[in-house]
Design a protein around this motif. Structure first.
Motif, PDB file in Angstrom:
ATOM      1  N   GLY A  62      66.493 -37.615  51.973  1.00 60.08           N
ATOM      2  CA  GLY A  62      65.275 -38.338  52.323  1.00 60.08           C
ATOM      3  C   GLY A  62      65.135 -38.513  53.823  1.00 60.08           C
ATOM      4  N   VAL A 186      65.913 -44.782  48.551  1.00 61.66           N
ATOM      5  CA  VAL A 186      65.455 -43.430  48.206  1.00 61.66           C
ATOM      6  C   VAL A 186      66.243 -42.922  47.000  1.00 61.66           C
ATOM      7  N   GLN A 190      62.329 -39.564  43.844  1.00 61.67           N
ATOM      8  CA  GLN A 190      61.470 -39.562  45.019  1.00 61.67           C
ATOM      9  C   GLN A 190      61.674 -38.294  45.855  1.00 61.67           C
ATOM     10  N   LEU A 250      58.255 -42.734  51.049  1.00 62.39           N
ATOM     11  CA  LEU A 250      59.705 -42.688  50.860  1.00 62.39           C
ATOM     12  C   LEU A 250      60.425 -43.842  51.543  1.00 62.39           C
TER      13      LEU A 250
END
Length: 327
Positions: A62, A186, A190, A250
């Motif tokens: 992420g 995260v 996602q 995010l």
């Protein structure tokens, strides 16, 4: 250009080092053997490998995606506006995306990741619309300071509305993470949803980069070469929306990455956007990964929000650049 040739392999190597370090270091330090095992021989009954696989690996990925997305969005905005202060955070786009998240939190309680991404897009689109309408008459010819003042006003307004929604619907705990920015929540779901969207935005940015270089020579030059400056700007705005909206969904509202990274990149690779945009994505990912590591290690076992750490780096950079007359 020696600097350019060295930049890409060195930053890529640094990014790999940062990604591995992100899996090892934190409130609980793991052994390198556990990191290797989680990557290549995952064992569900190993607590250390479970921590790495389920928490740190999606968090690291992420951070890579968000850093690349926000830095590239800033580079694109600076390119089409000829504004060295342009950044999706400073122009209110991130705060608009945050407002979209606040509204959907108020309506649904805890939205699934797909709904969160759509809400971020809608909020970012509203902010981007204000910027576009304010500067459309002059083909983005507004002075850089005026655009930044407009962005600051929008950002303050959207943030204030988000705070009001948070208070009215008692969402302080749920939205605190989004307001300060952080990678701690995260998840794999996602990452799986955001990866194709950010990848699409980055690929589109790489493809349109030569057109941005032509725009930097002036609209008349671009038109004489058969290009449509207005169409190029609209396409770039769509890419900024895609990148910034997904990134905010995010990790929340994080500013200054898109301002700081392109300036550093141009020092090494020059002003040709065929190199600036890929280099910005690479350095943005590297910067945010290391910023995330630093956020974990500042005051362990407590975690400093990475958005706060980025601001602590970005504001002095902005002041130094202003003092040098670089902005």
């Amino acid at each position: 250009m020696l600097q350019r040739r060295l930049f890409f392999p060195l930053v890529a190597l640094l990014l790999v080092v940062g990604m591995l370090a992100s899996l090892k270091y934190g409130a609980v330090d793991n052994r390198w053997q556990d990191v290797a095992g989680a990557l290549w021989d995952f064992q569900k009954n190993n607590p250390a490998q479970q921590l790495i696989h389920h928490l740190r690996l999606p968090r690291m990925l992420g951070a890579v995606l968000v850093g690349a997305a926000l830095a590239t969005a800033g580079g694109l905005m600076q390119g089409i506006t000829a504004n060295p202060l342009a950044d999706s955070g400073l122009l209110g786009i991130n705060a608009g995306a945050g407002l979209g998240l606040a509204i959907v939190f108020a309506l649904t309680g805890s939205p699934n990741p797909l709904v969160a991404i759509l809400a971020s897009f809608c909020g970012a689109l509203v902010a981007l619309g204000f910027i576009y309408l304010a500067s459309a008459k002059s083909s983005f010819g507004l002075q850089p300071v005026k655009i930044v003042l407009l962005g600051a006003a929008l950002s303050t307004f959207f943030s204030a509305v988000s705070q009001c929604i948070s208070l009215l619907f008692n969402l302080n705990q749920d939205l605190a993470f989004w307001f300060v920015g952080g990678t701690g929540n995260v998840s794999w779901l996602q990452v799986k949803l955001a990866l194709p969207l950010i990848a699409l935005g980055l690929i589109g940015s790489f493809l349109i980069a030569p057109q941005i270089t032509l725009l930097s020579l002036g609209d008349d030059t671009a038109i004489s070469l058969g290009k449509n400056p207005a169409l190029i700007r609209r396409l770039v705005m769509g890419l900024v929306l895609l990148l910034a909206g997904t990134a905010v969904s995010l990790v929340g509202t994080i500013s200054f990455i898109g301002l700081l990274i392109p300036h550093v990149v141009r020092f090494f690779v020059g002003y040709d956007y065929r190199y600036v945009i890929p280099a910005t994505a690479l350095l943005g990912a590297c910067f945010f990964v290391f910023a995330d590591i630093g956020a974990r290690l500042v005051a362990p076992p407590l975690e400093t929000p990475v958005g706060v750490l980025v601001v602590l780096i970005g504001v002095p950079f902005l002041l130094v650049q202003l003092r040098r007359g670089a902005l």
